[in-house]
Motif scaffolding. Structure first.
Motif, PDB file in Angstrom:
ATOM      1  N   HIS A 118       0.821  -1.222   0.000  1.00  0.00           N
ATOM      2  CA  HIS A 118       0.000   0.000   0.000  1.00  0.00           C
ATOM      3  C   HIS A 118       0.849   1.264   0.000  1.00  0.00           C
ATOM      4  O   HIS A 118       1.841   1.365   0.709  1.00  0.00           O
ATOM      5  N   LYS A 119       0.441   2.213  -0.772  1.00  0.00           N
ATOM      6  CA  LYS A 119       1.020   3.553  -0.748  1.00  0.00           C
ATOM      7  C   LYS A 119      -0.089   4.510  -1.128  1.00  0.00           C
ATOM      8  O   LYS A 119      -0.932   4.178  -1.981  1.00  0.00           O
ATOM      9  N   SER A 120      -0.134   5.675  -0.485  1.00  0.00           N
ATOM     10  CA  SER A 120      -1.158   6.661  -0.855  1.00  0.00           C
ATOM     11  C   SER A 120      -0.863   7.199  -2.243  1.00  0.00           C
ATOM     12  O   SER A 120       0.280   7.526  -2.552  1.00  0.00           O
ATOM     13  N   ARG A 144      -1.648  10.198  -4.933  1.00  0.00           N
ATOM     14  CA  ARG A 144      -2.140  11.578  -4.987  1.00  0.00           C
ATOM     15  C   ARG A 144      -2.115  12.159  -6.400  1.00  0.00           C
ATOM     16  O   ARG A 144      -2.436  13.317  -6.610  1.00  0.00           O
ATOM     17  N   GLN A 187      -6.186  20.946  -1.053  1.00  0.00           N
ATOM     18  CA  GLN A 187      -5.583  19.702  -1.553  1.00  0.00           C
ATOM     19  C   GLN A 187      -6.142  19.461  -2.960  1.00  0.00           C
ATOM     20  O   GLN A 187      -7.281  19.022  -3.116  1.00  0.00           O
ATOM     21  N   TYR A 236      -5.781  17.363  -5.305  1.00  0.00           N
ATOM     22  CA  TYR A 236      -6.257  16.061  -5.799  1.00  0.00           C
ATOM     23  C   TYR A 236      -7.699  15.771  -5.355  1.00  0.00           C
ATOM     24  O   TYR A 236      -8.353  14.910  -5.925  1.00  0.00           O
ATOM     25  N   VAL A 254      -6.132   7.933  -1.663  1.00  0.00           N
ATOM     26  CA  VAL A 254      -5.599   8.549  -0.438  1.00  0.00           C
ATOM     27  C   VAL A 254      -6.781   9.010   0.413  1.00  0.00           C
ATOM     28  O   VAL A 254      -7.783   9.508  -0.104  1.00  0.00           O
ATOM     29  N   TYR A 255      -6.652   8.784   1.693  1.00  0.00           N
ATOM     30  CA  TYR A 255      -7.647   9.301   2.646  1.00  0.00           C
ATOM     31  C   TYR A 255      -7.474  10.816   2.756  1.00  0.00           C
ATOM     32  O   TYR A 255      -6.360  11.330   2.642  1.00  0.00           O
ATOM     33  N   ILE A 256      -8.571  11.505   3.021  1.00  0.00           N
ATOM     34  CA  ILE A 256      -8.504  12.963   3.183  1.00  0.00           C
ATOM     35  C   ILE A 256      -9.138  13.354   4.528  1.00  0.00           C
ATOM     36  O   ILE A 256     -10.342  13.628   4.629  1.00  0.00           O
ATOM     37  N   GLY A 257      -8.285  13.360   5.559  1.00  0.00           N
ATOM     38  CA  GLY A 257      -8.735  13.828   6.880  1.00  0.00           C
ATOM     39  C   GLY A 257      -8.953  15.327   6.854  1.00  0.00           C
ATOM     40  O   GLY A 257      -9.652  15.880   7.712  1.00  0.00           O
ATOM     41  N   GLY A 258      -8.352  15.989   5.835  1.00  0.00           N
ATOM     42  CA  GLY A 258      -8.481  17.436   5.704  1.00  0.00           C
ATOM     43  C   GLY A 258      -9.925  17.918   5.665  1.00  0.00           C
ATOM     44  O   GLY A 258     -10.194  19.082   5.966  1.00  0.00           O
ATOM     45  N   PHE A 290     -13.792  11.245   7.074  1.00  0.00           N
ATOM     46  CA  PHE A 290     -12.722  11.582   6.128  1.00  0.00           C
ATOM     47  C   PHE A 290     -13.239  11.368   4.714  1.00  0.00           C
ATOM     48  O   PHE A 290     -14.270  10.725   4.499  1.00  0.00           O
ATOM     49  N   LYS A 311       6.083   3.366   2.271  1.00  0.00           N
ATOM     50  CA  LYS A 311       6.687   3.982   3.462  1.00  0.00           C
ATOM     51  C   LYS A 311       6.881   2.923   4.535  1.00  0.00           C
ATOM     52  O   LYS A 311       5.886   2.306   4.959  1.00  0.00           O
ATOM     53  N   ARG A 347       6.964   1.110   7.851  1.00  0.00           N
ATOM     54  CA  ARG A 347       6.256   1.319   9.116  1.00  0.00           C
ATOM     55  C   ARG A 347       7.204   1.119  10.298  1.00  0.00           C
ATOM     56  O   ARG A 347       8.337   0.654  10.143  1.00  0.00           O
TER      57      ARG A 347
END
Ligand SMILES: Cc1cc2nc3c(=O)[nH]c(=O)nc-3n(C[C@H](O)[C@H](O)[C@H](O)COP(=O)(O)O)c2cc1C
Length: 251
Positions: free
Chosen positions: A18-20, A22, A74, A76, A138-142, A164, A178, A180
């Motif tokens: 897994h990788k986000s 964007r 953001q 995207y 990608v998750y967007i908590g923003g 989100f 990334k 962990r």
């Protein structure tokens, strides 16, 4: 179970890669694909079978633009072929009680946790399903930067809040995975253990090297520096008042 069998397991391979994402190709995500992803989300475990979440797909370009701005600019969020908002949803359960004349009291923190966890479990199923079909996201908590405005835009009733968002589409870049935390920092046996300092120091340096490589030297922080800076600052203090105004997390 042999090591070879584990290494050949496609689900595990997917989870570990897994990788986000964007940056997305312009290719649209077919309706059937989205439906399949949402059905996979629905397959997640759910506390007491409450299914206390809703997923809202946003295509309208003007709404997308607003969501992108309100999420901290953001880009995207506006440009991704698909954008889903995962909401914790106790409204439907309130309706279920009304249907049977059952007394219902809104505002319990426990119900708020249940609904938030349900939304997150469904979302992670959706992310994995999407990745299994060759999409990325990608998750967007923003979106919690401006939960009031977003609630109005999406016409969210009381007891529903946006946990989100999630951008989805066909990847147009391929960032490195990334690394962990060392497993010993997150997995404890019998009792909680404070992480080993040497292992954490080594991890810090590996993440620093990762950032230097990924940002061509612009970002040079270790993991503890990076997350420390993030968590030391106040973090969306408006959420408490906002949630209470939506009859959530009051008691
Ligand atoms: C709940 C949640 C909210 C997130 N919000 C954002 C966001 O608003 N913008 C963004 O670019 N990434 C966001 N992310 C992605 C994380 O930054 C990312 O998952 C993390 O850095 C690990 O990287 P990876 O997903 O590539 O492994 C979010 C992730 C989660 C789980």
């Amino acid at each position: 179970m042999t090591r070879e069998l584990i290494q050949e397991n496609d689900v595990l391979k997917l989870l570990k890669s897994h990788k986000s994402i964007r940056k997305f190709k312009e290719t649209i995500v077919e309706k059937d694909v989205i439906r399949t992803i949402v059905e996979a989300a629905q397959g997640a475990s759910t506390s007491s079978f409450l299914q206390a979440y809703s997923i809202i797909s946003i295509h309208d370009p003007e709404k997308r633009q607003l969501l992108a701005e309100w999420s901290g600019d953001q880009k995207y969020v506006a440009s991704a072929p698909e954008f889903l908002v995962f909401c914790a949803d106790l409204h439907r359960l309130n309706l279920a009680c009304s249907k049977h004349g059952l007394p219902y009291e809104a505002g319990y923190t426990e119900a708020f946790i249940i609904a938030t966890v349900d939304a997150a479990l469904a979302a992670q199923n959706a992310m994995i399903a999407a990745e299994s079909l060759g999409l990325g996201g990608v998750y967007i908590g923003g979106i919690r930067n401006n939960p009031d405005k977003i609630s109005d835009l999406l016409k969210l009733p009381d007891e529903v809040y946006p946990v989100f968002g999630m951008c989805l589409g066909y990847p147009d870049h391929n960032p490195d995975v990334k690394e962990r935390l060392p497993i010993s920092a997150v997995f404890h046996e019998e009792t909680y253990k404070t992480p080993d300092e040497k292992e954490m120091d080594a991890y810090d340096e590996r993440i620093r090297a990762y950032y230097i490589e990924r940002t061509k030297g612009k970002k040079r922080e270790s993991w503890t520096e990076s997350v420390g800076t993030k968590i030391a600052n106040e973090t969306r203090p408006h959420m408490k008042g906002y949630l209470e105004s939506k009859k959530l997390n009051q008691k």
